[in-house]
Design a protein around this motif. Structure first.
Motif, PDB file in Angstrom:
ATOM      1  N   MET A   1      20.460   1.748 -29.944  1.00 12.51           N
ATOM      2  CA  MET A   1      20.853   0.737 -28.971  1.00 12.51           C
ATOM      3  C   MET A   1      19.891  -0.464 -29.013  1.00 12.51           C
ATOM      4  N   GLU A   2      18.603  -0.162 -29.196  1.00 13.27           N
ATOM      5  CA  GLU A   2      17.614  -1.238 -29.272  1.00 13.27           C
ATOM      6  C   GLU A   2      17.889  -2.134 -30.475  1.00 13.27           C
ATOM      7  N   LEU A   3      18.268  -1.522 -31.592  1.00 13.49           N
ATOM      8  CA  LEU A   3      18.574  -2.311 -32.782  1.00 13.49           C
ATOM      9  C   LEU A   3      19.832  -3.152 -32.586  1.00 13.49           C
ATOM     10  N   TYR A   4      20.854  -2.555 -31.965  1.00 12.54           N
ATOM     11  CA  TYR A   4      22.091  -3.314 -31.706  1.00 12.54           C
ATOM     12  C   TYR A   4      21.806  -4.534 -30.839  1.00 12.54           C
ATOM     13  N   ARG A   5      20.989  -4.330 -29.808  1.00 16.55           N
ATOM     14  CA  ARG A   5      20.682  -5.438 -28.908  1.00 16.55           C
ATOM     15  C   ARG A   5      19.893  -6.523 -29.642  1.00 16.55           C
ATOM     16  N   TYR A   6      18.947  -6.098 -30.488  1.00 14.83           N
ATOM     17  CA  TYR A   6      18.122  -7.076 -31.211  1.00 14.83           C
ATOM     18  C   TYR A   6      18.979  -7.955 -32.110  1.00 14.83           C
ATOM     19  N   TYR A   7      19.921  -7.341 -32.834  1.00 14.23           N
ATOM     20  CA  TYR A   7      20.761  -8.104 -33.754  1.00 14.23           C
ATOM     21  C   TYR A   7      21.981  -8.732 -33.072  1.00 14.23           C
ATOM     22  N   GLY A   8      22.148  -8.461 -31.755  1.00 15.92           N
ATOM     23  CA  GLY A   8      23.262  -9.046 -31.029  1.00 15.92           C
ATOM     24  C   GLY A   8      24.612  -8.533 -31.484  1.00 15.92           C
ATOM     25  N   LEU A   9      24.671  -7.225 -31.779  1.00 12.86           N
ATOM     26  CA  LEU A   9      25.903  -6.621 -32.279  1.00 12.86           C
ATOM     27  C   LEU A   9      26.514  -5.716 -31.227  1.00 12.86           C
ATOM     28  N   PRO A  10      27.830  -5.557 -31.249  1.00 15.08           N
ATOM     29  CA  PRO A  10      28.464  -4.582 -30.339  1.00 15.08           C
ATOM     30  C   PRO A  10      28.083  -3.170 -30.751  1.00 15.08           C
ATOM     31  N   THR A  11      27.850  -2.315 -29.744  1.00 14.48           N
ATOM     32  CA  THR A  11      27.434  -0.948 -30.051  1.00 14.48           C
ATOM     33  C   THR A  11      28.591  -0.135 -30.575  1.00 14.48           C
ATOM     34  N   GLN A  12      28.281   0.860 -31.401  1.00 11.31           N
ATOM     35  CA  GLN A  12      29.269   1.782 -31.943  1.00 11.31           C
ATOM     36  C   GLN A  12      28.892   3.188 -31.517  1.00 11.31           C
ATOM     37  N   ARG A  13      29.895   3.996 -31.344  1.00 14.20           N
ATOM     38  CA  ARG A  13      29.654   5.385 -30.932  1.00 14.20           C
ATOM     39  C   ARG A  13      29.189   6.190 -32.142  1.00 14.20           C
ATOM     40  N   GLY A  14      28.299   7.114 -31.879  1.00 15.02           N
ATOM     41  CA  GLY A  14      27.808   7.977 -32.960  1.00 15.02           C
ATOM     42  C   GLY A  14      26.402   7.610 -33.364  1.00 15.02           C
ATOM     43  N   VAL A  15      25.537   8.633 -33.511  1.00 15.37           N
ATOM     44  CA  VAL A  15      24.143   8.430 -33.897  1.00 15.37           C
ATOM     45  C   VAL A  15      24.053   8.304 -35.411  1.00 15.37           C
ATOM     46  N   ALA A  16      23.262   7.341 -35.863  1.00 14.02           N
ATOM     47  CA  ALA A  16      23.117   7.126 -37.303  1.00 14.02           C
ATOM     48  C   ALA A  16      22.187   8.155 -37.911  1.00 14.02           C
ATOM     49  N   THR A  17      22.608   8.700 -39.044  1.00 16.22           N
ATOM     50  CA  THR A  17      21.848   9.716 -39.763  1.00 16.22           C
ATOM     51  C   THR A  17      21.637   9.251 -41.195  1.00 16.22           C
ATOM     52  N   ASP A  18      20.414   9.468 -41.736  1.00 14.56           N
ATOM     53  CA  ASP A  18      20.201   9.044 -43.120  1.00 14.56           C
ATOM     54  C   ASP A  18      20.832  10.060 -44.072  1.00 14.56           C
ATOM     55  N   ARG A  19      21.364   9.605 -45.198  1.00 21.50           N
ATOM     56  CA  ARG A  19      22.008  10.454 -46.206  1.00 21.50           C
ATOM     57  C   ARG A  19      20.972  10.851 -47.240  1.00 21.50           C
ATOM     58  N   ARG A  20      20.847  12.136 -47.504  1.00 20.63           N
ATOM     59  CA  ARG A  20      19.820  12.627 -48.411  1.00 20.63           C
ATOM     60  C   ARG A  20      20.454  13.156 -49.686  1.00 20.63           C
ATOM     61  N   SER A  21      19.633  13.232 -50.725  1.00 25.25           N
ATOM     62  CA  SER A  21      20.124  13.724 -52.013  1.00 25.25           C
ATOM     63  C   SER A  21      20.161  15.233 -52.018  1.00 25.25           C
ATOM     64  N   GLU A  22      20.665  15.845 -53.118  1.00 23.39           N
ATOM     65  CA  GLU A  22      20.823  17.293 -53.194  1.00 23.39           C
ATOM     66  C   GLU A  22      19.494  18.015 -53.130  1.00 23.39           C
ATOM     67  N   SER A  23      18.415  17.367 -53.504  1.00 16.87           N
ATOM     68  CA  SER A  23      17.104  18.031 -53.497  1.00 16.87           C
ATOM     69  C   SER A  23      16.565  18.176 -52.084  1.00 16.87           C
ATOM     70  N   GLY A  24      17.190  17.537 -51.104  1.00 13.89           N
ATOM     71  CA  GLY A  24      16.731  17.635 -49.724  1.00 13.89           C
ATOM     72  C   GLY A  24      15.758  16.543 -49.354  1.00 13.89           C
ATOM     73  N   ARG A  25      15.434  15.671 -50.301  1.00 17.26           N
ATOM     74  CA  ARG A  25      14.545  14.561 -50.006  1.00 17.26           C
ATOM     75  C   ARG A  25      15.342  13.275 -49.998  1.00 17.26           C
ATOM     76  N   THR A  26      14.906  12.334 -49.188  1.00 18.98           N
ATOM     77  CA  THR A  26      15.644  11.081 -49.058  1.00 18.98           C
ATOM     78  C   THR A  26      15.635  10.325 -50.367  1.00 18.98           C
ATOM     79  N   SER A  27      16.804   9.852 -50.779  1.00 18.17           N
ATOM     80  CA  SER A  27      16.883   9.039 -51.986  1.00 18.17           C
ATOM     81  C   SER A  27      16.452   7.633 -51.619  1.00 18.17           C
ATOM     82  N   ARG A  28      15.222   7.309 -51.910  1.00 15.09           N
ATOM     83  CA  ARG A  28      14.690   6.012 -51.548  1.00 15.09           C
ATOM     84  C   ARG A  28      13.635   5.623 -52.565  1.00 15.09           C
ATOM     85  N   GLU A  29      13.384   4.387 -52.651  1.00 14.88           N
ATOM     86  CA  GLU A  29      12.354   3.889 -53.560  1.00 14.88           C
ATOM     87  C   GLU A  29      11.003   4.039 -52.903  1.00 14.88           C
TER      88      GLU A  29
END
Length: 247
Positions: free
Chosen positions: A94-122
């Motif tokens: 909600m804090e992020l939505y307010r900061y960017y001035g966007l309408p809120t959406q239902r549902g909590v955001a979850t990061d998507r991870r790779s098959e190894s169980g670790r986040t696919s990120r640089e």
């Protein structure tokens, strides 16, 4: 172009703001738990890319290896510093939505991870530097050598053979004929004869003659010398990470 559905097709893209300015690399993708649609990404910002800022994917698009987002770089860098766990809490989202001035959406955001169980990120990285000794040589003038001559006097002794004449008296008896001839004119009288005596004496003469050539030259000799100096190097430390999460 619409956004890819898979997290691995978004992670690693270079994010640019709506004016084309480069923001940073995409590190993580967060999906809405209900719609299963990508909602947020984290972008590496700040010095050496050590900070991650949340950016909404609303109105974002991909162009090749670039993710174009709908907000300015300065706005993204100053986004609220919320946690980067697997889930965004409802209050954080909600804090992020307010900061960017966007309408809120239902549902909590979850990061998507790779098959190894670790986040696919640089991974965040930095360059570690250290000083090293570069030892060389240079030629310096350390002194001068001169050739100089001066005159000294020394005494020399040389043995020289010399000849001289001495008087020697020889007596030879007269033969009969000589006695007879001398007797006819024999008388007593005074007589005198001279003999000139000669002798050699040393005569000293001097002459200047060259005897040797003296010159200065140089030669190179090699020796080992030990050089010591202090050098600096950088060491990397990680702060704010649980020891159990270090790899």
């Amino acid at each position: 172009m619409t956004l890819p559905a898979r997290a691995e097709d978004i992670i690693g893209l270079t994010a640019h703001d709506k004016s084309g300015a480069k923001v940073g690399k995409v590190g993580q993708v967060y999906y809405n738990d209900q719609t299963e649609q990508p909602t947020w990404v984290t972008v590496n910002t700040g010095l050496f890319g050590m900070n991650e800022s949340f950016v909404p994917l609303q109105n974002a698009r991909t162009e090749g290896d670039t993710l174009v987002v709908a907000h300015d770089k300065a706005v993204i860098k100053d986004a609220p510093n919320v946690g980067h766990d697997q889930h965004l809490s409802e209050s954080e989202e909600m804090e992020l939505y307010r900061y960017y001035g966007l309408p809120t959406q239902r549902g909590v955001a979850t990061d998507r991870r790779s098959e190894s169980g670790r986040t696919s990120r640089e991974a965040a990285s930095m360059t570690r530097s250290e000083e090293r000794l570069n030892v060389g040589t240079r030629t310096e003038e350390v002194g001068k050598a001169r050739l100089r001559k001066h005159v000294v006097t020394e005494e020399q002794q040389v043995s020289v053979p010399v000849r001289r004449e001495e008087v020697r008296v020889e007596r030879t008896p007269l033969t009969g004929a000589e006695r007879s001839a001398a007797g006819k004119h024999a008388d007593f009288s005074d007589a005198e004869q001279e003999v000139v005596l000669h002798e050699e004496r040393p005569v000293v003469g001097k002459e200047t003659v060259p005897v040797e050539k003296v010159q200065l030259g140089t030669e190179t000799v090699t020796e080992n010398r030990t050089v010591r100096d202090k050098v600096r190097k950088e060491q990397v430390e990680v702060d704010g990470v649980d020891e159990r999460r270090k790899r």
